[in-house]
Design a protein around this motif. Structure first.
Motif, short mmCIF file in Angstrom:
data_model
loop_
_atom_site.label_atom_id
_atom_site.label_comp_id
_atom_site.label_asym_id
_atom_site.label_seq_id
_atom_site.Cartn_x
_atom_site.Cartn_y
_atom_site.Cartn_z
N ARG A 135 0.83 -1.21 0.00
CA ARG A 135 0.00 0.00 0.00
C ARG A 135 0.87 1.26 0.00
N VAL A 136 1.93 1.22 -0.81
CA VAL A 136 2.77 2.40 -1.03
C VAL A 136 2.91 2.56 -2.54
N THR A 137 3.44 3.71 -2.96
CA THR A 137 3.69 3.91 -4.38
C THR A 137 4.99 3.21 -4.78
N PRO A 138 5.16 2.88 -6.06
CA PRO A 138 6.44 2.32 -6.50
C PRO A 138 7.62 3.23 -6.18
N SER A 139 7.40 4.55 -6.25
CA SER A 139 8.49 5.49 -5.93
C SER A 139 8.92 5.37 -4.48
N VAL A 140 7.96 5.19 -3.58
CA VAL A 140 8.29 5.01 -2.16
C VAL A 140 9.03 3.69 -1.96
N LEU A 141 8.62 2.65 -2.66
CA LEU A 141 9.29 1.36 -2.52
C LEU A 141 10.77 1.46 -2.91
N VAL A 142 11.06 2.06 -4.06
CA VAL A 142 12.46 2.12 -4.50
C VAL A 142 13.26 3.09 -3.64
N LEU A 143 12.60 4.10 -3.05
CA LEU A 143 13.28 4.99 -2.11
C LEU A 143 13.64 4.24 -0.83
N GLY A 144 12.73 3.42 -0.33
CA GLY A 144 13.00 2.64 0.87
C GLY A 144 14.15 1.68 0.68
N LEU A 145 14.19 1.02 -0.48
CA LEU A 145 15.28 0.08 -0.75
C LEU A 145 16.60 0.81 -0.95
N LEU A 171 9.88 -0.52 6.81
CA LEU A 171 10.61 0.70 6.47
C LEU A 171 9.92 1.44 5.35
N CYS A 172 9.49 0.72 4.31
CA CYS A 172 8.84 1.38 3.17
C CYS A 172 7.51 2.01 3.59
N ARG A 173 6.77 1.33 4.46
CA ARG A 173 5.52 1.93 4.94
C ARG A 173 5.80 3.19 5.75
N ASP A 174 6.83 3.15 6.60
CA ASP A 174 7.20 4.33 7.39
C ASP A 174 7.58 5.49 6.48
N ILE A 175 8.35 5.18 5.44
CA ILE A 175 8.77 6.21 4.50
C ILE A 175 7.57 6.80 3.78
N GLY A 176 6.62 5.95 3.41
CA GLY A 176 5.41 6.45 2.76
C GLY A 176 4.66 7.43 3.64
N ARG A 177 4.54 7.10 4.93
CA ARG A 177 3.84 8.01 5.85
C ARG A 177 4.60 9.33 6.00
N GLN A 226 18.82 8.36 -9.51
CA GLN A 226 17.51 8.47 -10.15
C GLN A 226 17.01 7.10 -10.56
N VAL A 227 15.71 6.91 -10.42
CA VAL A 227 15.04 5.68 -10.88
C VAL A 227 13.83 6.14 -11.67
N ALA A 228 13.76 5.74 -12.94
CA ALA A 228 12.68 6.25 -13.80
C ALA A 228 12.14 5.15 -14.69
#
Length: 522
Positions: free
Chosen positions: A233-243, A299-305, A377-379
């Motif tokens: 329940r996060v965006t793909p951008s948030v996922l790659v930022l978390g990783l 971590l990814c969920r925390d970053i999304g929030r 960058q990830v695009a």
């Protein structure tokens, strides 16, 4: 951001003195020089910011009578293959480190290299004071359209960037939001994480040395990552930022650090704002805390929030946040690692099929920016994902940054392949690879001799550490121990490991395995 870029241009500090610019190359075929020149002329009429002039005091001017930018044409069709390759590489290096002459109204540059067998390369450089990365996309799309359809309207829109800027600074409501967000930030600054602790290059260069690292994920891997993001329940951008945060934390050994995350939101304050070329960007100063999450998924969920909170308080610019951090600490604070995710682009891809049809694929892109050591960058690109890191090798050890890049790409691939990979702890270092135990042993030894420093295979072994490592090897692997003269050429754990292993006939690897198992058990 424009002011920050301008000041950074003039700065003599480390990582300063460079223009904030974006340079790309497109490899195509059969472009007609005169037709492209006419398209560039039409583009300058359509987007006056390409002729932005900035005077010595930093004031901006648009001259409605300014002529079009030239098209630099270089004919290499008669050169031998080796000469073509050498010339294109020299051109790439030159344009990658270019400082466009804003004093003369050169906010962009266009070049065309004519190559053997009908091939050609389009070169485009834009200064970010006038053209942010989203505007770069507009420039390329409109240039392709003007080339393919010469009769396409070339009159500028009824509103331009400065009209938008006037609206953004007008009214009491905007001032109230800015003050509200300033107060919100002030309550958080005292406990905000530090900058990432990046290792320093062994031999710092007086001149900027920008390089690019790139990899591509397949369409299947892209779709798998999008599914992982939906499940979280996060965006793909948030996922790659978390990783990315996890990979950087593992590489630096830090659990808490800050990142610079650009935002390119264009508030709809004037009509047709999505077609305007200008500098609309803001930066979100983002705090990472790996220790607060038990798994990568958490971590990814925390970053999304946190991203939702930061966007809700973005009326106080990131540049001002960094200025406040500097005042609070009594020293200049930086955010030298930038992360940009373009996985939710309008149109779904970095460039349209029309751009690829006219100019060919963009096979090279690199940016520079003052006070930026790593610009990751990830695009979304060509159905898959482009991972592009712009790095400063005058500031960072090449071996360390390449290893970190490869670890990040591997983590993305692993998460795409296995959903269970998100159950790993974010601050867990990957299992040590013992393909080169001697090198690993020397890295660990150097780390013990250099407390508080980030040590890796490319770190420089100073004189004091040379003596201690030599004593250790004399005791446990005398046949492979180096002499003093060896250190004239052997200066890193990687190069020393090659020498020790060769001299010992491989015996050093067995000694290293025992050493590593012993200290890990202890």
């Amino acid at each position: 951001m424009q002011a920050a870029y301008w000041v950074g241009r003039q700065s003599s500090d480390a990582l300063g003195g460079v223009a904030a610019h974006l340079y790309g190359e497109f490899d195509g075929a059969d472009l007609e020089p005169e037709r492209l020149r006419d398209a560039v002329s039409g583009l300058c009429r359509l987007h006056p910011m390409l002729r932005l002039r900035v005077d010595a005091e930093g004031c901006q001017h648009l001259d409605p009578t300014a002529g079009p930018l030239p098209l630099d044409i270089e004919d290499m069709r008669q050169l031998p293959a080796e000469a073509v390759e050498a010339r294109l590489l020299a051109k790439r290096r030159s344009w990658s480190h270019r400082r466009l002459d804003l004093g003369r109204g050169e906010a962009a540059a266009f070049g065309l290299s004519l190559l053997p067998d009908g091939a050609c390369r389009l070169h485009v450089d834009t200064d970010m004071i006038a053209v942010d990365p989203n505007s770069f996309r507009i420039v390329i799309e409109d240039l392709a359209r003007l080339y393919e359809h010469p009769g396409w309207p070339q009159a500028p829109a009824s509103h331009g960037f400065f009209d938008w800027l006037d609206q953004a600074g007008a009214g009491s409501e905007g001032a109230k939001r800015r003050e509200r967000d300033r107060v919100w930030w002030r309550a958080r600054l005292a406990d905000f994480p530090p900058a990432p602790d990046l290792p320093a290059a062994a031999h710092a260069s007086a001149e900027p040395a920008s390089e690019r690292l790139a990899a591509r994920l397949s369409p299947d891997e892209r779709h798998a990552l999008e599914r992982r993001a939906r499940d979280l329940r996060v965006t793909p951008s948030v996922l790659v930022l978390g990783l990315f945060a996890a990979a950087l934390g593992r590489a630096t050994g830090q659990a808490r650090f800050r990142l610079n995350v650009p935002s390119f939101w264009r508030a709809p304050l004037v009509s047709e704002v999505e077609g305007i070329v200008g500098e609309f960007s803001n930066v979100l100063i983002f705090g990472v805390d790996l220790a607060a999450a038990a798994t990568l998924a958490e971590l990814c969920r925390d970053i999304g929030r946190q991203m939702v909170e930061l966007i809700a308080h973005d009326a106080y610019p990131g540049v001002s946040v960094m200025r406040d951090l500097s005042r609070l600490s009594g020293s200049v604070q930086t955010a030298p690692v930038v992360f940009t995710a373009g996985l939710g682009l309008s149109g779904g891809e970095l460039f349209s099929e029309a751009v690829r049809r006219v100019f060919g694929p963009m096979n090279w892109v690199i940016s520079q920016g003052p006070q930026v050591a790593v610009d990751a960058q990830v695009a979304a690109c060509d159905g898959g994902i482009l991972i592009n890191w712009d790095i400063r090798l005058d500031a960072l050890p090449e071996a360390w940054v390449r290893e970190t890049f490869e670890a990040y790409v591997a983590l993305l691939r692993e998460v795409a392949a296995r959903q269970e990979a998100l159950d790993a702890a974010p601050n867990t270092r990957p299992p040590r690879q013992l393909a080169d135990p001697t090198k690993d042993m020397l890295v660990r030894l150097l780390g013990r001799l250099s407390p508080g420093q980030v040590v890796h295979e490319g770190s420089v072994i100073n004189a004091a550490a040379q003596a201690e490592i030599t004593r250790f090897l004399d005791r446990y692997c005398s046949i492979g121990a180096p002499s003093r003269s060896d250190f004239d050429e052997v200066v890193t754990p990687r190069s020393l490991a090659r020498l020790v292993r060769a001299r010992s006939g491989g015996a050093s690897d067995e000694i290293a395995r025992i050493f590593l198992e012993t200290i890990d058990a202890g």
